[in-house]
Write an enzyme that holds these catalytic residues in place. Structure first.
Site, PDB file in Angstrom:
ATOM      1  N   CYS B  79      -3.959  -2.959  -0.498  1.00 38.47           N
ATOM      2  CA  CYS B  79      -4.490  -1.856   0.312  1.00 38.47           C
ATOM      3  C   CYS B  79      -5.997  -2.031   0.531  1.00 38.47           C
ATOM      4  O   CYS B  79      -6.413  -2.970   1.194  1.00 38.47           O
ATOM      5  CB  CYS B  79      -4.136  -0.504  -0.319  1.00 38.47           C
ATOM      6  N   HIS B 183       1.621  -0.826  -0.198  1.00 37.70           N
ATOM      7  CA  HIS B 183       1.585  -0.681  -1.658  1.00 37.70           C
ATOM      8  C   HIS B 183       2.880  -1.237  -2.250  1.00 37.70           C
ATOM      9  O   HIS B 183       3.885  -0.527  -2.272  1.00 37.70           O
ATOM     10  CB  HIS B 183       1.442   0.797  -2.037  1.00 37.70           C
ATOM     11  N   GLU B 185       3.682  -1.563  -5.232  1.00 30.42           N
ATOM     12  CA  GLU B 185       4.067  -0.757  -6.402  1.00 30.42           C
ATOM     13  C   GLU B 185       4.713   0.556  -6.005  1.00 30.42           C
ATOM     14  O   GLU B 185       5.198   1.300  -6.862  1.00 30.42           O
ATOM     15  CB  GLU B 185       2.851  -0.531  -7.310  1.00 30.42           C
TER      16      GLU B 185
END
Lengths: 254, 206
Positions: B79, B183, B185
């Protein structure tokens, strides 16, 4: 395909436990927020919202522990809110691992919390939660304190203002519709989605899958939030997405 | 050791937990001295470009990060961490990024109906299938994005693109340097696979 419309189950949490539970067959403990979050993650929910309905000062630690556990278990974004009234509350929640925090009453009484939080943590994690009721033709009044207290502001004007202040998203709840299963207030939704250029989450009143489709197609919502239709196993997330896809709505199926 | 750089600009729990779950030996630290000891590094980050550069500067992290890259070790920016790899950003005129990849960061155009931030799940068009990050990741997989600015990367460094009003860089890649705008994650199985590919990377593969 363009950006997918998000399907967001909302869980009410009281002292670290999911209220009323969730009727999913595979859950051992329907009141455990971590188990509920995992079940929705597996079911392909796009995002989750937890609302701490107790939101008392003594309860903060329990909520933060819950956030930490959820953050370690699921790999989709989640929002945690309820009674947030300082930069410190926001910082603690983000540090515990949630992705976004909704700010409601605190911003109505002191709007600098939105600008400060946005400057400090980035607008992407600051959601302005707006609760409102219809007041007259095309006017809706903003309510604070969980929808209990009218505060004399016009919703559309307030929605524009929170975006100026730095909110990255609006979570818009119609108090008239909340809990009625009559569908979103589509006029309200359309008025707000046309007035601002940040994503808007529709909330309050979902009883059928068509209500979700209407929120997106007629109301212009970027995301749709619902509680009971998902929690009680009435509709599965996958089935919901298939329904929306059939109406040409972009959704994430896998 | 996989180092996740903590410079106060992100919640690192999800990234760290995901990498640990995938078998990596993870250290989360903002200590400049730790950087050269790392075999791999993740630079995460959310928030504003200018503020992030100021934080990296005040913590003495810029020179160690550049030295890490010069040592040809695998680097992944996530990001804002991707955006920091570039020269500059429209978000913070006059402030230099790390300048590791050529290009600049631009704001999404103000098109009617185009909500900013770009927030939610969008599809990856994988441009360079040989990019090790995308091993076993199908084209058009969904990833979770949340950002108002994007990298206008040099053509040769674009590994994956995404479309939101404009086509933009979803993943940049040059040798051992990787950056993703989304992202991983927060992107369920797709994201975890991408992180796993980074963790499994051997320096010789870059």
């Amino acid at each position: 395909m363009p950006l997918a419309k998000r399907i967001i189950p909302c869980l009410d949490v009281d002292r670290g436990r999911v209220v009323k539970g969730i009727r999913f067959l595979e859950l051992r403990d329907a009141g455990d927020p971590v188990e509920c979050a995992q079940a929705y993650d597996r079911a392909m929910a796009d995002e989750l919202v937890f609302l701490d309905i107790t939101a008392s000062h003594e309860n903060r630690k329990t909520v933060l522990e819950m956030v930490e556990k959820v953050a370690e278990t699921i790999y989709i974004p989640f929002t945690v809110g309820g009674g947030i009234n300082s930069i410190r509350d926001i910082r603690d929640l983000l540090a515990a691992g949630c992705d976004k925090v909704p700010i409601n009453t605190a911003a109505i009484y002191d709007e600098t919390i939105l600008s400060e939080a946005s400057a400090r943590f980035g607008c992407q994690c600051i959601v302005s939660a707006i609760d409102c009721r219809k007041q007259g033709p095309n006017t809706w009044e903003v309510y604070s304190h969980g929808g209990r207290k009218p505060c004399g502001r016009d919703t559309i004007t307030w929605a524009k203002r929170v975006v100026e202040l730095g909110a990255g998203e609006i979570l818009l709840t119609s108090m008239d519709r909340d809990g009625t299963r009559q569908g979103y207030d589509l006029e309200l939704l359309r008025a707000v989605t046309q007035a601002v250029n940040v994503p808007v989450i529709a909330s309050g009143g979902v009883g059928t899958l068509q209500h979700l489709a209407d929120g997106i197609l007629t109301g212009g919502a970027d995301a749709v939030l619902a509680a009971s239709i998902f929690h009680f196993g009435e509709f599965k997330i996958h089935e919901t997405k298939e329904y929306l896809a059939q109406q040409g709505i972009p959704v994430r199926m896998s | 050791m996989l180092l996740i750089v903590d410079y106060g600009m992100s919640n690192l729990r999800s990234v760290a937990k995901a990498c640990e779950g995938l078998g990596a030996e993870v250290t989360v630290s903002g200590d400049p001295g730790r950087i050269e000891l790392a075999e791999k590094l993740i630079l995460p980050g959310v928030g504003a470009f200018g503020h992030a550069v100021a934080e990296l500067q005040s913590r003495g992290l810029i020179a160690p990060l550049k030295a890490f890259v010069a040592a040809q070790k695998p680097f992944l920016g996530i990001c804002l961490g991707l955006q920091l790899l570039f020269d500059s950003s429209e978000e913070a005129p006059g402030i230099s990024g790390l300048g590791i990849l050529p290009g600049k960061i631009a704001r999404f155009p103000g098109l009617p109906g185009l909500k900013i931030p770009h927030m939610g799940w969008n599809q990856l068009s994988i441009i360079r299938k040989e990019c090790p990050l995308f091993k076993n990741v199908p084209d058009l997989s969904y990833a979770y994005f949340v950002h108002s600015y994007f990298a206008a990367a040099a053509e040769c460094t674009i590994a994956a693109e995404c479309t939101y009003g404009v086509r933009f860089t979803a993943a940049a890649w040059q040798n051992h340097i990787f950056g993703v705008q989304f992202h991983p994650e927060k992107s369920q199985a797709t994201g975890l696979k991408i992180l796993k590919n980074f963790i499994d990377l051997k320096a010789s593969q870059c």
